[in-house]
Design a protein around this motif. Structure first.
Motif, PDB file in Angstrom:
ATOM      1  N   LEU A 268       0.838  -1.210   0.000  1.00  0.00           N
ATOM      2  CA  LEU A 268       0.000   0.000   0.000  1.00  0.00           C
ATOM      3  C   LEU A 268       0.867   1.252   0.000  1.00  0.00           C
ATOM      4  CD1 LEU A 268      -2.852   1.163   0.116  1.00  0.00           C
ATOM      5  CD2 LEU A 268      -2.767   0.963   2.607  1.00  0.00           C
ATOM      6  N   ASN A 269       1.959   1.244   0.754  1.00  0.00           N
ATOM      7  CA  ASN A 269       2.864   2.404   0.780  1.00  0.00           C
ATOM      8  C   ASN A 269       3.449   2.678  -0.599  1.00  0.00           C
ATOM      9  OD1 ASN A 269       2.491   2.891   3.504  1.00  0.00           O
ATOM     10  ND2 ASN A 269       4.237   1.661   4.144  1.00  0.00           N
ATOM     11  N   THR A 270       3.808   1.626  -1.321  1.00  0.00           N
ATOM     12  CA  THR A 270       4.329   1.789  -2.688  1.00  0.00           C
ATOM     13  C   THR A 270       3.252   2.378  -3.599  1.00  0.00           C
ATOM     14  OG1 THR A 270       5.844  -0.079  -2.411  1.00  0.00           O
ATOM     15  CG2 THR A 270       5.306   0.574  -4.669  1.00  0.00           C
ATOM     16  N   PHE A 271       2.035   1.874  -3.463  1.00  0.00           N
ATOM     17  CA  PHE A 271       0.901   2.383  -4.247  1.00  0.00           C
ATOM     18  C   PHE A 271       0.700   3.870  -3.984  1.00  0.00           C
ATOM     19  CE2 PHE A 271      -3.617   3.404  -4.578  1.00  0.00           C
ATOM     20  CZ  PHE A 271      -3.983   2.855  -5.802  1.00  0.00           C
ATOM     21  N   ILE A 272       0.698   4.261  -2.716  1.00  0.00           N
ATOM     22  CA  ILE A 272       0.480   5.660  -2.341  1.00  0.00           C
ATOM     23  C   ILE A 272       1.591   6.555  -2.881  1.00  0.00           C
ATOM     24  CG2 ILE A 272       0.422   7.242  -0.364  1.00  0.00           C
ATOM     25  CD1 ILE A 272      -1.011   4.974   1.194  1.00  0.00           C
ATOM     26  N   ALA A 273       2.822   6.084  -2.785  1.00  0.00           N
ATOM     27  CA  ALA A 273       3.972   6.886  -3.228  1.00  0.00           C
ATOM     28  C   ALA A 273       3.915   7.182  -4.721  1.00  0.00           C
ATOM     29  CB  ALA A 273       5.271   6.163  -2.885  1.00  0.00           C
ATOM     30  N   GLU A 274       3.264   6.310  -5.486  1.00  0.00           N
ATOM     31  CA  GLU A 274       3.200   6.483  -6.939  1.00  0.00           C
ATOM     32  C   GLU A 274       2.028   7.361  -7.380  1.00  0.00           C
ATOM     33  OE1 GLU A 274       3.036   2.442  -8.217  1.00  0.00           O
ATOM     34  OE2 GLU A 274       5.209   2.114  -8.014  1.00  0.00           O
ATOM     35  N   CYS A 275       1.250   7.868  -6.420  1.00  0.00           N
ATOM     36  CA  CYS A 275       0.061   8.664  -6.749  1.00  0.00           C
ATOM     37  C   CYS A 275       0.236  10.114  -6.309  1.00  0.00           C
ATOM     38  CB  CYS A 275      -1.179   8.070  -6.073  1.00  0.00           C
ATOM     39  SG  CYS A 275      -1.581   6.400  -6.652  1.00  0.00           S
ATOM     40  N   ASP A 276      -0.371  11.028  -7.063  1.00  0.00           N
ATOM     41  CA  ASP A 276      -0.348  12.450  -6.718  1.00  0.00           C
ATOM     42  C   ASP A 276      -1.450  12.796  -5.727  1.00  0.00           C
ATOM     43  OD1 ASP A 276       1.676  12.934  -8.702  1.00  0.00           O
ATOM     44  OD2 ASP A 276       0.101  12.860 -10.231  1.00  0.00           O
ATOM     45  N   TYR A 277      -2.606  12.134  -5.879  1.00  0.00           N
ATOM     46  CA  TYR A 277      -3.775  12.404  -5.046  1.00  0.00           C
ATOM     47  C   TYR A 277      -4.404  11.079  -4.648  1.00  0.00           C
ATOM     48  CZ  TYR A 277      -3.306  16.846  -7.569  1.00  0.00           C
ATOM     49  OH  TYR A 277      -2.816  17.998  -8.132  1.00  0.00           O
ATOM     50  N   LEU A 278      -5.181  11.114  -3.557  1.00  0.00           N
ATOM     51  CA  LEU A 278      -5.837   9.902  -3.083  1.00  0.00           C
ATOM     52  C   LEU A 278      -7.332  10.129  -2.898  1.00  0.00           C
ATOM     53  CD1 LEU A 278      -3.300   8.729  -0.335  1.00  0.00           C
ATOM     54  CD2 LEU A 278      -3.466   7.923  -2.702  1.00  0.00           C
ATOM     55  N   TYR A 279      -8.073   9.079  -3.172  1.00  0.00           N
ATOM     56  CA  TYR A 279      -9.516   9.027  -2.916  1.00  0.00           C
ATOM     57  C   TYR A 279      -9.758   7.759  -2.102  1.00  0.00           C
ATOM     58  CZ  TYR A 279     -14.357   7.606  -4.112  1.00  0.00           C
ATOM     59  OH  TYR A 279     -15.654   7.145  -4.082  1.00  0.00           O
ATOM     60  N   LEU A 280     -10.222   7.926  -0.884  1.00  0.00           N
ATOM     61  CA  LEU A 280     -10.491   6.805   0.019  1.00  0.00           C
ATOM     62  C   LEU A 280     -11.981   6.535   0.046  1.00  0.00           C
ATOM     63  CD1 LEU A 280      -9.839   4.785   2.349  1.00  0.00           C
ATOM     64  CD2 LEU A 280      -9.971   6.746   3.919  1.00  0.00           C
TER      65      LEU A 280
END
Length: 361
Positions: A268-280
């Motif tokens: 999940l940390n790798t996924f987050i690091a590759e994104c500019d913005y997040l939608y939960l």
């Protein structure tokens, strides 16, 4: 930061503040405040904060042949949230509910998208109370419109600078497509294809992430989707194959345990690091039926609140290079008051909202 322009644009929904009632402790002064004493209607917003929106709709659940009743969720979540203690730094506003009273789900989703976009333009973070998980397509429409407008505005500023650049060796600097990470805690992929034939354009609570994937394809944006907490017995082989084809990060409920959580956190940390913005987005049917009985499809196993909270932590603390929260919007889906027991699921939704709000503002 105060922004007097925020009050110039308003939400079209009727705002009913009657749910915001609860205990008062005047002897404790400001430190004794609770949510019902602090939440303001959206038309009084004059500084950045958190905008609460409701999506009173279960038309998508009905189309997906599920148990209806989620229409009443937004008001029930507000009532459960109202009496919680106030531990927040920035204001919270109530933007009212988008209601689907005529079965026109597509219009309701469009209206939700407009309100989400407006709130983001006003520099609020947004929390949406659903409603069936068809809300996710509406929420994402708002995120997509906001980022499209932001990209167009940035490019229009950059274009004259590039034209005035006399160095032929310097290329124009068009802003790249945004990378939006969608993180869904859910027992279901909700990646179903819409039905064929005359109803081909009709989505449901089972199709929102298919619709989002199609939107991203048309915009030439990457589709970045993580779905955590899946009940393999409730998702066909076709859905798992489709998820693999789309590059979805997923974990079954049996994989989300204390023994394996570090591996999931790393992914999940790798996924987050590759994104500019997040939608939960949190579908409450990811929790065990004993914890969340009030949902359309109760889970025989589910994932514990403790595990979900640990996995939420890197989402809520993720920052951009500028130090802002990567999380733009969070929503809670599939709460069904009709099947709740002693408001247990409403309290769970309120606790999750409280946790999200405290982290992002």
């Amino acid at each position: 930061m105060p922004n007097n322009q925020l009050s110039n644009a308003t939400f079209s929904n009727a705002i009913n503040m009657s749910a915001w009632q609860g205990r008062t402790d005047p002897e404790d002064g400001e430190l004794g405040m609770r949510w019902h004493q602090k939440v303001l209607p959206a038309d009084q917003a004059n500084e950045e904060g958190i905008m609460l929106l409701g999506f009173a709709c279960d038309a998508g659940v009905a189309r997906n042949k599920g148990r209806t009743g989620a229409y009443g969720a937004p008001i029930a979540i507000r009532r459960a949230l109202a009496n919680l203690a106030w531990h927040h730094q920035e204001p919270v506003y109530d933007g009212g509910d988008i209601s689907c009273d005529d079965g026109n789900l597509e219009l309701a989703q469009h209206r939700l998208g407009e309100d989400v976009c407006l709130a983001l333009r006003q520099k609020h973070k947004v929390i949406v109370f659903g409603g069936g998980h068809e809300m996710a397509w509406g929420t994402f429409q708002g995120i997509g419109a906001y980022l499209q407008q932001k990209q167009e505005a940035t490019n229009s500023i950059q274009a004259p600078l590039d034209m005035n650049n006399e160095n032929p060796n310097v290329e124009s600097t068009e802003i790249p497509a945004p990378r939006i990470g969608i993180i869904n805690f859910d027992a279901h992929f909700d990646l179903r294809n819409p039905p064929s034939g005359p109803q081909a354009s009709a989505g449901s609570s089972g199709t929102p992430f298919h619709q989002i994937a199609r939107f991203c394809e048309l915009q030439h944006w990457s589709f970045n989707y993580a779905c955590l907490g899946l009940n393999r017995g409730s998702n066909t082989q076709a859905l798992y194959e489709k998820a693999d084809r789309l590059g979805v990060l997923y974990r079954d409920d049996t994989e989300l345990t204390h023994r394996t959580i570090e591996q999931t956190q790393a992914a999940l940390n790798t996924f987050i690091a590759e994104c500019d913005y997040l939608y939960l987005t949190i579908d409450l049917d990811v929790f065990p039926a004993g914890v969340a009985p009030g949902v359309s499809a109760p889970a025989a196993r589910g994932v514990s609140l403790e595990i979900i909270e640990q996995l939420m932590e890197p989402i809520l603390t993720a920052k951009t290079e500028q130090g802002d929260s990567k999380l733009l919007v969070a929503d809670l889906a599939e709460y069904n008051p009709r099947f709740d027991i002693d408001n247990q699921t409403a309290r769970l939704a309120a606790r999750l909202t409280w946790t999200i709000a405290r982290a992002i503002r």
